[in-house]
Enzyme design. Structure first.
Site, PDB file in Angstrom:
ATOM      1  N   TYR A 298       0.837  -1.202   0.000  1.00 36.82           N
ATOM      2  CA  TYR A 298       0.000   0.000   0.000  1.00 36.82           C
ATOM      3  C   TYR A 298       0.873   1.255   0.000  1.00 36.82           C
ATOM      4  O   TYR A 298       0.619   2.207  -0.736  1.00 36.82           O
ATOM      5  CB  TYR A 298      -0.901  -0.021   1.242  1.00 36.82           C
ATOM      6  CG  TYR A 298      -2.007   1.005   1.215  1.00 36.82           C
ATOM      7  CD1 TYR A 298      -3.296   0.666   0.812  1.00 36.82           C
ATOM      8  CD2 TYR A 298      -1.773   2.318   1.615  1.00 36.82           C
ATOM      9  CE1 TYR A 298      -4.319   1.602   0.795  1.00 36.82           C
ATOM     10  CE2 TYR A 298      -2.790   3.261   1.598  1.00 36.82           C
ATOM     11  CZ  TYR A 298      -4.064   2.904   1.189  1.00 36.82           C
ATOM     12  OH  TYR A 298      -5.063   3.828   1.171  1.00 36.82           O
TER      13      TYR A 298
ATOM     14  N   PHE B 185      -8.051  18.835 -25.225  1.00 37.06           N
ATOM     15  CA  PHE B 185      -8.767  17.567 -25.401  1.00 37.06           C
ATOM     16  C   PHE B 185     -10.090  17.625 -24.618  1.00 37.06           C
ATOM     17  O   PHE B 185     -10.203  18.357 -23.638  1.00 37.06           O
ATOM     18  CB  PHE B 185      -7.897  16.395 -24.915  1.00 37.06           C
ATOM     19  CG  PHE B 185      -8.577  15.071 -25.105  1.00 37.06           C
ATOM     20  CD1 PHE B 185      -8.807  14.579 -26.385  1.00 37.06           C
ATOM     21  CD2 PHE B 185      -9.028  14.324 -24.026  1.00 37.06           C
ATOM     22  CE1 PHE B 185      -9.466  13.372 -26.573  1.00 37.06           C
ATOM     23  CE2 PHE B 185      -9.682  13.107 -24.210  1.00 37.06           C
ATOM     24  CZ  PHE B 185      -9.902  12.636 -25.484  1.00 37.06           C
ATOM     25  N   ASP B 186     -11.101  16.829 -25.051  1.00 41.35           N
ATOM     26  CA  ASP B 186     -12.444  16.932 -24.439  1.00 41.35           C
ATOM     27  C   ASP B 186     -12.458  16.793 -22.920  1.00 41.35           C
ATOM     28  O   ASP B 186     -13.181  17.517 -22.241  1.00 41.35           O
ATOM     29  CB  ASP B 186     -13.464  15.894 -24.912  1.00 41.35           C
ATOM     30  CG  ASP B 186     -13.099  15.115 -26.116  1.00 41.35           C
ATOM     31  OD1 ASP B 186     -12.333  15.627 -26.937  1.00 41.35           O
ATOM     32  OD2 ASP B 186     -13.601  13.994 -26.237  1.00 41.35           O
TER      33      ASP B 186
ATOM     34  N   ASP C 166      -0.055  18.638 -21.394  1.00 44.66           N
ATOM     35  CA  ASP C 166      -0.878  17.433 -21.485  1.00 44.66           C
ATOM     36  C   ASP C 166      -0.066  16.485 -22.364  1.00 44.66           C
ATOM     37  O   ASP C 166       0.100  16.712 -23.558  1.00 44.66           O
ATOM     38  CB  ASP C 166      -2.237  17.782 -22.113  1.00 44.66           C
ATOM     39  CG  ASP C 166      -3.088  16.545 -22.377  1.00 44.66           C
ATOM     40  OD1 ASP C 166      -2.576  15.409 -22.266  1.00 44.66           O
ATOM     41  OD2 ASP C 166      -4.269  16.708 -22.728  1.00 44.66           O
TER      42      ASP C 166
ATOM     43  N   ALA D 202      -0.024  13.062 -23.214  1.00 47.91           N
ATOM     44  CA  ALA D 202      -0.433  11.727 -23.679  1.00 47.91           C
ATOM     45  C   ALA D 202       0.466  11.189 -24.797  1.00 47.91           C
ATOM     46  O   ALA D 202       0.839  10.029 -24.793  1.00 47.91           O
ATOM     47  CB  ALA D 202      -1.893  11.782 -24.132  1.00 47.91           C
TER      48      ALA D 202
ATOM     49  N   LYS E 159      -1.424   5.950 -23.734  1.00 45.75           N
ATOM     50  CA  LYS E 159      -0.914   6.249 -25.079  1.00 45.75           C
ATOM     51  C   LYS E 159       0.601   6.015 -25.063  1.00 45.75           C
ATOM     52  O   LYS E 159       1.045   4.894 -25.236  1.00 45.75           O
ATOM     53  CB  LYS E 159      -1.238   7.692 -25.485  1.00 45.75           C
ATOM     54  CG  LYS E 159      -2.695   7.909 -25.853  1.00 45.75           C
ATOM     55  CD  LYS E 159      -3.538   8.216 -24.661  1.00 45.75           C
ATOM     56  CE  LYS E 159      -4.902   8.715 -25.000  1.00 45.75           C
ATOM     57  NZ  LYS E 159      -5.760   8.819 -23.813  1.00 45.75           N
TER      58      LYS E 159
ATOM     59  N   HIS F  97     -21.975  11.822 -27.601  1.00 48.92           N
ATOM     60  CA  HIS F  97     -21.475  10.897 -28.630  1.00 48.92           C
ATOM     61  C   HIS F  97     -21.350   9.461 -28.144  1.00 48.92           C
ATOM     62  O   HIS F  97     -21.445   8.529 -28.907  1.00 48.92           O
ATOM     63  CB  HIS F  97     -20.146  11.397 -29.203  1.00 48.92           C
ATOM     64  CG  HIS F  97     -19.068  11.564 -28.186  1.00 48.92           C
ATOM     65  ND1 HIS F  97     -19.094  12.570 -27.249  1.00 48.92           N
ATOM     66  CD2 HIS F  97     -17.949  10.855 -27.937  1.00 48.92           C
ATOM     67  CE1 HIS F  97     -18.023  12.468 -26.483  1.00 48.92           C
ATOM     68  NE2 HIS F  97     -17.322  11.435 -26.870  1.00 48.92           N
TER      69      HIS F  97
HETATM   70  N1  F0G Z   1      -5.337  14.217 -23.148  1.00 46.13           N
HETATM   71  C1  F0G Z   1      -5.322  13.805 -24.425  1.00 46.13           C
HETATM   72  C2  F0G Z   1      -4.588  14.598 -25.441  1.00 46.13           C
HETATM   73  C3  F0G Z   1      -6.015  12.640 -24.788  1.00 46.13           C
HETATM   74  O1  F0G Z   1      -6.005  12.257 -26.065  1.00 46.13           O
HETATM   75  C4  F0G Z   1      -6.715  11.909 -23.798  1.00 46.13           C
HETATM   76  C5  F0G Z   1      -7.455  10.698 -24.135  1.00 46.13           C
HETATM   77  C6  F0G Z   1      -6.684  12.374 -22.464  1.00 46.13           C
HETATM   78  C7  F0G Z   1      -5.994  13.538 -22.176  1.00 46.13           C
HETATM   79  C8  F0G Z   1      -7.409  11.666 -21.366  1.00 46.13           C
HETATM   80  O2  F0G Z   1      -6.741  10.517 -21.004  1.00 46.13           O
HETATM   81  O3  F0G Z   1      -8.308   8.651 -21.576  1.00 46.13           O
HETATM   82  O4  F0G Z   1      -6.378   8.310 -20.017  1.00 46.13           O
HETATM   83  O5  F0G Z   1      -8.318   9.619 -19.301  1.00 46.13           O
HETATM   84  N2  F0G Z   1      -7.710  10.360 -25.309  1.00 46.13           N
HETATM   85  C9  F0G Z   1      -8.367   9.145 -25.771  1.00 46.13           C
HETATM   86  C10 F0G Z   1      -8.512   9.192 -27.262  1.00 46.13           C
HETATM   87  C11 F0G Z   1      -9.585   8.754 -25.024  1.00 46.13           C
HETATM   88  O6  F0G Z   1      -9.201   8.306 -27.804  1.00 46.13           O
HETATM   89  O7  F0G Z   1      -7.931  10.068 -27.902  1.00 46.13           O
HETATM   90  P1  F0G Z   1      -7.484   9.212 -20.450  1.00 46.13           P
END
Ligand code: F0G
Length: 462
Positions: A72, A124-125, A215, A217, A258, A450
């Site tokens: 832990y 990103f969304d 960010d 990824a 990613k 979506h």
């Molecule tokens: N930032 C970017 C640029 C991303 O593409 C994603 C996720 C996230 C943050 C969030 O990360 O999914 O680990 O919580 N992108 C995926 C996609 C879902 O299909 O592009 P997460």
């Protein structure tokens, strides 16, 4: 003769995938209400829905799972990962989370307050979601070239410094806690940010006392593009490039699904103990104790290996070569895609592809359905459905670009699979003039529609 390109790995384990018939797919997509998220994975032959968590781990990553320490507190897996993050990104402090959006949730709990303005390059969304959820605003400062799919600008993920400075000068300093730079920029097509741009963002933000958060990824893919496209980085290693990139950031959020090449996981890292301590409190509440925060010890071990693999050797050549392999075939057939080809996906410009379908009938989703029916290939709409409705007028928001994203999982499919995808799109392109109508909504959720929207085909009366 020069030897042709080939992957620097071989395949040790395989996972069968099922080739369905068109008649089966017609039935399944109808039952799924024309929403590709509702399909079962067995109903998909080649799955390009996302490159997130869908890659193949290496033998060394699998071996690392076995030596995971599940304590832990204070596990060796945590210290392994801490060490790797320090070595690669130069950050002293880090907190693990269960995925990227969780890192956003924790870090933004410290940094984003009601009424804040958070500039960035097409957030990103989930990033935007975590900003708007806190009643703050995300302002897009991406360069204009990003929205012209035919422009060959080498760094379409760049932030326009004039737009950024305008944001900095037109709002009170206390309102802007950070700028978020997404590497590579997913929303604009996996497009990279140049080192020069990062350096300038850092200089400008320092002047205004504003934090720079990356960010991250797809940070390694971004570094590869810098190596290829910025002259002075030609002879630098990816690790050297990454080290310089992160010298321009105060903190990072990471979706390890990613460029960590693991199936689940994330983290945030930062330079100062103060920010670490503030974020720790939220991490413990939302994710878990600081030395595991939503991840199993074994997964932290696999991530640690993944971060080294992605920044060493030929991995990135294989990766980006495969995305290019698919994209080049489409370009050769004049199929409209975002150019230059990005790092993780090929983005098809649906508006230019299906000229007869009205924007009110969800052009990119219509193309995604056609591709699924043609060959069992699942892509994802990055267009009007994703953009949701305006919260006040309830009208559809029509984004500048209406795209079908074909995201390629890491080390998962072969170039033969890419050939199938390319030919399937070519077949649709050849009969595009017969596709004259799209889809309409039967039901939808008030936000993030979506994922669950139910659609039906629009029938044209003869
Ligand atoms: N930032 C970017 C640029 C991303 O593409 C994603 C996720 C996230 C943050 C969030 O990360 O999914 O680990 O919580 N992108 C995926 C996609 C879902 O299909 O592009 P997460």
């Amino acid at each position: 003769m020069e030897l042709p390109f080939a992957e620097s790995y071989r395949i040790k384990m395989v996972e069968p995938i099922y080739k369905s018939s068109r008649a089966q797919r017609e039935e399944w997509i109808n039952a799924a209400n024309y929403n590709l998220f509702n399909l079962r994975s067995e109903q998909v032959y080649i799955d390009l829905l996302t490159d997130s968590g869908t890659g193949a781990m290496s033998d060394n990553q699998w071996a690392a799972l076995m030596t995971g320490d599940e304590s832990y507190a204070g596990s060796s897996s945590y210290y392994n990962l801490k060490n790797t993050i320090k070595t690669i990104f130069g950050f002293e402090y880090f907190l693990p989370t269960h995925q990227g959006r969780a890192a956003e949730n924790v870090l933004f709990s410290v940094l984003v307050k009601e009424g804040n303005i958070i500039p960035g390059n097409s957030h990103f969304d989930t990033t935007k979601g975590h900003i708007e959820f806190r009643n703050a605003s995300a302002i897009d400062c991406t360069i204009n070239e990003a929205f012209d799919t035919e422009s060959e600008h080498p760094f379409k993920g760049n932030i326009d410094l004039d737009k950024l400075e305008k944001v900095y000068t037109s709002h009170a300093k206390e309102k802007i806690s950070m700028v978020v730079v997404t590497l590579t920029c997913n929303a604009s097509g996996g497009q990279p940010v140049s080192m020069k741009n990062m350096r300038e963002i850092s200089e400008l933000s320092k002047k205004f006392g504003i934090k720079v958060v990356f960010d991250s990824a797809r940070f390694a893919e971004n570094a590869w593009f810098i190596q290829q496209r910025e002259e002075e980085y030609r002879d630098k290693t990816i690790k050297q490039i990454v080290a310089e990139m992160y010298s321009y950031a105060d903190a990072m959020t990471m979706s390890s699904k990613k460029d960590g090449i693991v199936n689940i996981g994330g983290f945030m890292a930062m330079r100062t103990e103060e920010l670490y301590k503030q974020a720790s409190a939220f991490n413990i509440m939302f994710e878990g104790f600081n030395t595991y925060g939503g991840m199993a010890g074994r997964d932290m071990n696999a991530l640690s290996v993944g971060l080294h693999e992605i920044t060493d050797g030929h991995y990135l050549d294989n990766r980006i070569e495969q995305v290019k392999y698919l994209g080049d075939q489409l370009i050769n057939w004049d199929i409209p895609i975002q150019r230059p080809i990005g790092g993780h996906a090929v983005f098809v410009d649906a508006t230019k592809f299906l000229k007869q379908v009205k924007k009110e009938e969800y052009i990119a989703q219509t193309l995604a359905i056609e591709l699924y029916l043609e060959a069992g290939v699942r892509g994802v709409e990055v267009g009007t459905l994703l953009a949701d409705r305006d919260p006040i007028t309830k009208e559809n928001r029509y984004p500048v670009l209406e795209m079908l994203r074909l995201a390629i999982p890491r080390r998962t499919y072969t170039n033969n699979h890419m050939n199938v995808v390319a030919v399937a799109l070519k077949n649709i392109f050849d009969r595009k003039d017969k596709i004259i109508s799209g889809l309409k909504i039967k039901s939808e959720a008030p936000i993030m529609r979506h994922f669950s929207v139910e659609l039906e085909r629009i029938k044209i009366k003869k």
